[in-house]
Design an enzyme around this catalytic site. Structure first.
Site, PDB file in Angstrom:
ATOM      1  N   GLU A 273     -53.304  21.427 -58.208  1.00 25.77           N
ATOM      2  CA  GLU A 273     -52.157  20.701 -57.684  1.00 25.77           C
ATOM      3  C   GLU A 273     -51.951  19.452 -58.521  1.00 25.77           C
ATOM      4  OE1 GLU A 273     -53.533  20.221 -53.619  1.00 25.77           O
ATOM      5  OE2 GLU A 273     -54.301  18.217 -54.028  1.00 25.77           O
TER       6      GLU A 273
ATOM      7  N   HIS B   5     -53.005  14.879 -49.787  1.00 30.50           N
ATOM      8  CA  HIS B   5     -54.320  14.640 -50.392  1.00 30.50           C
ATOM      9  C   HIS B   5     -54.335  13.317 -51.138  1.00 30.50           C
ATOM     10  CE1 HIS B   5     -55.126  19.258 -50.617  1.00 30.50           C
ATOM     11  NE2 HIS B   5     -55.436  18.744 -49.433  1.00 30.50           N
TER      12      HIS B   5
END
Lengths: 287, 378, 287, 378
Positions: C211, C249
């Site tokens: 990511e 995150h």
């Protein structure tokens, strides 16, 4: 052959513009050691030793420019930990710290850091290393020893000179002499040096000079028993030292019934090491 | 450098370790006043830098201020292991349920601090280590990480401390470690750390030893040095950068280097003599340093001869010899002096000294024998 | 074969008496994982999971008593660093930290300490490890994957489940699935896991799920090019994420022009990794 | 969490970093009064959490208190990159000789803090890194040892700072590092750090970014959050433990898990749609959480459809479906809703939602396509 240092060692002097640093830098150079650089923060760009040795502000720059691979430290005690870490961070593989009086908590941190990096530190509070006829890094007078086959390792300074001098008087020479220093927590132990001597072809016999305090000699005895094939002769100072009193060296103290000279002598004798009654006996025991 | 109980406990308290209420007194009147202030039972504790104060009668309980005063009079008149008592600590008396040991010190072999706890508090920990080693619990502390909570918890669980006290115990352990680090100590111990009958944790007795090499960072702690408690000659020597320890013999020693100084003492003993002191004059023996050192040695009335053992390394022996000669002019004495000079320019040095009616020796063994002989002749 | 965990792994649960810890401990046990101990300070002596699993006050005692060799951590973020260090000090070789929200400065210290000890940490802020048909350590639902030859490594949680589920739907199974976590500084990198998969005979193909944020994927691409012989398929989440914003995150953020999904996709494709346009494409690219 | 310039500089000053005299103002009168107090030339600086304030005219010099007041009026009326200016900092103006960059941040790849210095201060460091990478100097800091003096000295020498300033520079570097560590920052930078014409070092501008995960240790810093400066919906979401970022599109997204939420956005884009937001509802989608999330999504007037993408792992899909249904009862809307439920009990979940006139999808791709189609139909 020899251990730790030889003619090819490229030495950097931290604190080179101080009185001690400058004097011993010139002594080292006079002995034939390659003194390639000095470091004194704020004095980068100067030259010392008759304009032959450049001074840098940081160890990193000194190493980058001169390829120094060994550093010897003469800075005051309060700056010593930083100086050691600086040398380690700059990639210096062998650091010899002469400075006396480094706080023990500084040394615990420094050891922890160096162990993880794999850097070898000799000292602090030590006279340094002498490979007779090769190089000297530190303050051991060069003229008191001749090249030979005896490896010497010691926690003491002048007591080591005494032994080297006694050896020379009998025509015996040293491969390398390593002063590991008199502090309770230092960079290199007896065992570290013993293993190097065992592996060094030039070294045929070994002298170990210990003193009261700690149990480095006892661990050395164990190591000798398990790993050493070469003969070892010992001397332990401090049989008459009273308990609870620091005998000059920060590490020379009998505490809680441990660190006694008698125990160390016993441990060494029990593994076959001949222990001298007084330093001048050492050459006789080696013969 | 050792700190007194009252000094150590003050430092502990600064780091959150609970200590009994109390203050230090130098007279019986002061002790009475402090007991009055505290109310209730108090304990009067001699403040001297040796162990075994309790057994020597230097720690006593008082039920009233008057009793505290009279006990203080008594204790302030005592000598404990040769040291006169000049101060007493008057603390509130605690009702003790259990006694624990908790200390932190440098582990030379492991090269890091070690924290030690034992359910056997109130007695000497070395004694417990000898007799019941399984009752000693240790955690080694990473000097870069410091003491972690789980380490203190491990100790609490190891000494089987009741769970309700864990939180406080962990705080005390953390405070003790902080005190140890922040003071550059080599030892910080609470013995006993007590659980009182009303379920408090209290550092009843405390001890700290500071690293002399770390004192430059702590001028406040350096000032705590109790000059009353040390051999005056040792303090005097320290002022001049000399390292001196007084011993019981009659042969004064002056040596350059600590290891060589110890070896010199050992050799004297080996040949049947008795060293009067350890003395390391360090490198570069100037006349001034030699003179001060000689004065310190001769202040000891037991000294019947002086042995100089100098290894000329980088320093030249003739220079040292001149230093000795200059010193002798400043010091008035008639004890025999034996000089052993070796190393750079030793011959020149020996010649200089022989003129000065000093006995010269070529080896350390030779020097020791000549010194012993000189005493017998005198 | 599999990597990191299997039927023989002896798992210890730190924070086992908490809601999360207890639930997942029972899920792990139900999956067939050997859950041998729990730790909750102050609750030593209790038993959980129908009285089958003992609780200890300290990890050291849990390890000494039960021989646990892997720990999974469910404690709150403020205690997570201490929990990891405690497990490492007790000699646990594999630590899986599920906890989300651990301060990054705590993790820098922890990583520095573990590196020196050689302890393997997976996470924090990760779903843990699943070896289908063998064991699960963490919170990955066991039923969404079947045993097989695909190694899966991912910075994400549910996105990983999505991929496992898509694999299962096509009859493809996983050797091991490792969630390395979404924090900027964690214990195990893509490269660490890739090298384990390369060495694992059961693993024949690999899926890497990255990511935005940092450059772990770029380094993985370099590693794949230099060291991997097995085919790798990738997916990178966050192509549409705006710069300067944290996407859930802590580590998922494009900063100063670095950490872009496009760069990661490009890096992976340039070394022959097939990168899926959407997660459901992954099984097709593996086939 | 980003801090304003004035907040960052205040923190730096607490750690011994010299900053200009000055205070923050919210009105022109206040600004004038501060300028009066400071005397001489001042600089009026907009306090908004974006870069490029100078170029936008948000930083201006004033020769008199009156000018400071009128500039403040002007700046307080501005919007910079869409953010209204609500505060100005009025600082004494410094006469600048040279501008340096000094910052410390986390190096993700090296996993430790890195301190960066450059003689090219006053411009964006990323720009310098791109155009003149050799002008950027770095030292990596062992997080267990902290910044060592020689590291700061290395930087001082690398940027060729005049020797007379090294001592102060080292103190500033050490203060900056302390500020960074003690605040759980991920970035602390001084740009520019100036040498003034009268040879002082001064942190003229400062920036700090704090680690949200570390805020629990710093309630004082957490209170510094400027709610004026953020998307209100993001603050609202944070309160409920949701992670929300507003985007430019028209398809609202509700997803469990950050990675899956990003992937959902990407897939929408891949099939030609435009996501309106990132939203991670975390594990265990209760009715309450789903309802709050839905409200937040629908507050955005651009939203024309909502896509639910839920992976039932440990949470069962039928439970999540019930959560969604309950939420829908609380929220009044008529935008089309597409639900993709997958994982444990997915069939049961889908049946429940189909009854509620929601569009169900079996795959993420399917969901994205159906959502885009639903908008076109509406």
């Amino acid at each position: 052959m020899s251990i730790l240092i030889d003619k090819n060692t490229r030495v950097l002097v931290q604190g080179i513009t101080g009185r001690e640093g400058l004097f011993h830098a010139s002594q080292m150079a006079a002995y034939g050691t390659q003194v390639v650089a000095g470091v004194t923060p704020g004095k980068g760009g100067e030259w010392v030793l008759d304009g032959k040795v450049p001074v840098f502000d940081t160890v990193q720059r000194a190493v980058d420019t001169t390829g120094a691979d060994c550093s010897v430290i003469f800075v005051p005690a309060r700056f010593a930990a930083d100086a050691i870490l600086e040398a380690a961070d700059a990639g210096v593989q062998l650091i010899v710290c002469i400075t006396e009086g480094v706080p023990v908590q500084d040394m615990m941190k420094v050891r922890r850091y160096l162990d993880q990096k794999g850097t070898r530190l000799v000292g602090p509070n030590c006279p340094g290393i002498l490979t007779p006829g090769g190089a000297k890094v530190g303050i051991i007078p060069g003229h008191i020893a001749i090249p030979g086959n005896v490896g010497v390792v010691s926690r003491s300074g002048t007591l080591t000179y005494e032994v080297l001098y006694a050896l020379k008087a009998k025509g015996m020479g040293a491969s390398t002499c390593v002063g590991i220093g008199g502090d309770p927590i230092n960079g290199t132990s007896f065992i570290d040096v013993l293993s190097m001597f065992e592996a060094d072809p030039q070294t045929e016999k070994i002298v170990i000079i210990g003193e009261i305090g700690g149990s480095d000699e006892e661990r050395a005895a164990e190591y000798i028993s398990d790993h050493m094939t070469k003969p070892v002769v010992g001397f332990i100072a401090g049989q008459t030292a009273p308990p609870g009193k620091r005998m000059g060296h920060a590490g020379a103290i009998v505490e809680g019934g441990t660190g006694l000279a008698a125990d160390k002598i016993k441990a060494l004798r029990s593994v076959g090491v001949k222990v001298a009654d007084h330093p001048e006996q050492v050459p006789d025991l080696l013969a | 450098m050792k700190l007194h109980e009252y000094q150590s406990k003050q430092i502990f308290a600064e780091y959150g370790v609970p200590i009994p209420k109390g203050r230090v007194a130098t007279t019986a009147d002061e002790a009475r006043a402090i007991a009055e202030e505290l109310g209730g039972r108090v304990v009067v504790k001699s403040q001297v830098l040796v162990g075994g104060r309790g057994k020597a009668g230097g720690i006593r309980l008082a039920d009233s201020p008057e009793e505290a005063g009279s006990l203080a009079t008594e204790i302030l008149g005592m000598q404990i292991k040769g040291l006169p008592v000049r101060k007493v600590l008057v603390d509130e008396a605690a009702s003790i349920a259990t006694e624990i040991y908790l200390g932190v010190t440098n582990d030379r072999a492991a090269r890091c601090p070690v924290m030690i706890a034992s359910a056997e508090g109130g007695v000497e920990i070395e004694e417990v280590a000898r007799t019941d080693p399984e009752k000693i619990h240790r955690v080694w502390i990473d000097p870069l990480l410091g003491l972690r909570e789980y380490q203190a918890r491990y100790l609490a669980s190891s000494i089987e401390l009741a769970r309700e006290h864990w939180r406080t115990f962990i705080q005390i352990a953390s405070g003790l470690y902080q005190a140890y680090v922040s003071s550059d100590a080599t030892l910080a111990e609470i013995n006993p750390l007590v659980v009182t009958e009303d379920d408090r944790l209290l550092a009843l007795d405390g001890k700290m030893v500071l690293d002399d090499n770390g004192l430059f960072r702590h001028p406040d702690l350096a000032e705590m040095r109790d000059l009353d408690e040390e051999e005056p000659a040792e303090g005097e020597a320290r002022k001049y950068g000399l390292s001196y320890v007084r011993l019981d013999g009659n042969i004064g020693c002056m040596v350059n280097g600590a290891g060589l100084a110890m070896a010199t003492m050992d050799v004297i003993k080996f040949f049947g003599g008795a060293p009067a002191n350890f003395l390391d004059i360090g490198g570069g023996a100037t006349a001034e340093k030699v003179a001060v050192a000689l004065e310190i040695i001769l202040k000891d009335a037991h000294v019947e001869a002086v042995l100089f053992n100098i290894f000329g390394g980088i320093t030249r022996c003739d220079e040292v010899a001149r230093g000795i000669l200059a010193a002798l002019e400043q010091v008035d004495t008639n004890v025999p002096m034996v000089v052993r000079l070796v190393g750079t320019n030793e011959e020149a040095g020996r010649r200089l000294l022989a003129k000065a009616e000093m006995i010269t020796a070529t080896s350390l063994a030779d020097a020791a024998k000549k010194t012993i002989a000189a005493i017998k002749e005198a």
